[in-house]
Design an enzyme around this catalytic site. Structure first.
Site, mmCIF file in Angstrom:
data_model
loop_
_atom_site.group_PDB
_atom_site.id
_atom_site.type_symbol
_atom_site.label_atom_id
_atom_site.label_comp_id
_atom_site.label_asym_id
_atom_site.label_seq_id
_atom_site.Cartn_x
_atom_site.Cartn_y
_atom_site.Cartn_z
ATOM 1 N N ILE A 115 86.953 56.541 -20.958
ATOM 2 C CA ILE A 115 88.470 55.507 -21.368
ATOM 3 C C ILE A 115 89.354 55.283 -20.140
ATOM 4 O O ILE A 115 89.386 56.773 -19.501
ATOM 5 C CB ILE A 115 88.951 56.730 -22.329
ATOM 6 N N HIS A 116 89.379 54.258 -20.070
ATOM 7 C CA HIS A 116 90.247 53.644 -18.992
ATOM 8 C C HIS A 116 90.003 52.115 -19.170
ATOM 9 O O HIS A 116 91.287 51.804 -20.599
ATOM 10 C CB HIS A 116 89.384 53.419 -17.939
ATOM 11 N N GLY A 117 91.348 51.196 -18.371
ATOM 12 C CA GLY A 117 91.957 50.490 -18.522
ATOM 13 C C GLY A 117 90.724 49.054 -19.797
ATOM 14 O O GLY A 117 91.872 48.637 -20.831
ATOM 15 N N ASP A 140 80.210 53.482 -20.851
ATOM 16 C CA ASP A 140 80.840 53.167 -19.408
ATOM 17 C C ASP A 140 81.227 54.858 -18.233
ATOM 18 O O ASP A 140 81.628 56.003 -19.261
ATOM 19 C CB ASP A 140 81.901 52.773 -20.436
#
Length: 158
Positions: free
Chosen positions: A14-16, A10
């Site tokens: 780190i995200h929603g 990704d």
């Protein structure tokens, strides 16, 4: 043997989506970002720490450090490894990290890349890495979020 519950590619790391959806579904309590640049970038680490769920620890390791210490992980650690690109995943696998399956989430469009799936754009080097991962016995899956159907990985190789 480390308890790796998810390995995801990704670009956003780190995200929603990772924090609210993937971690809960796979039960991760440790988010390990394996990326050389991020391992040295405290500003980006701080932003990702804010996005991480409160119940999960975060670690930001270089590829080399990840390979060197992953086998020391406690069995209680349910590890989600998040990489920015397939090149980093291939380096992990070649470095001895026991990755069985890779979730391909977001690979943004950029110059020299072609869109092959809803949220996946690749160039020839990415495709070569995916082929090599397959040759090494790693299962590939294109899936943006847990509650959607996986897209055909054949799209990667067209």
């Amino acid at each position: 043997m480390p308890n790796i519950v998810l390995t995801r590619i990704d670009n956003r790391l780190i995200h929603g989506q990772v924090a609210t959806q993937w971690c809960g579904v796979v039960g991760a309590n440790l988010l390990l970002v394996a990326n050389d640049a991020v391992s040295k970038d405290e500003f980006r680490q701080g932003l990702m720490n804010m996005a991480a769920p409160a119940y999960a620890q975060t670690r930001f390791f270089s590829i080399e450090k990840t390979c060197a210490i992953i086998d020391k992980a406690s069995p209680a650690q349910k590890i989600a490894i998040i990489c920015e690109n397939p090149q980093d995943v291939l380096r992990l696998v070649k470095g001895g990290v026991p990755i069985k399956k890779v979730n391909i989430g977001n690979m943004h469009m950029a110059e020299g890349k072609r869109q092959v799936a809803t949220s996946v754009a690749v160039n020839d080097d990415d495709v070569a890495c995916f082929k090599e991962l397959q040759d090494l016995g790693v299962e590939l899956e294109i899936k943006r979020v847990p509650d959607t159907a996986a897209e055909s990985i054949d799209k990667l190789f067209k």
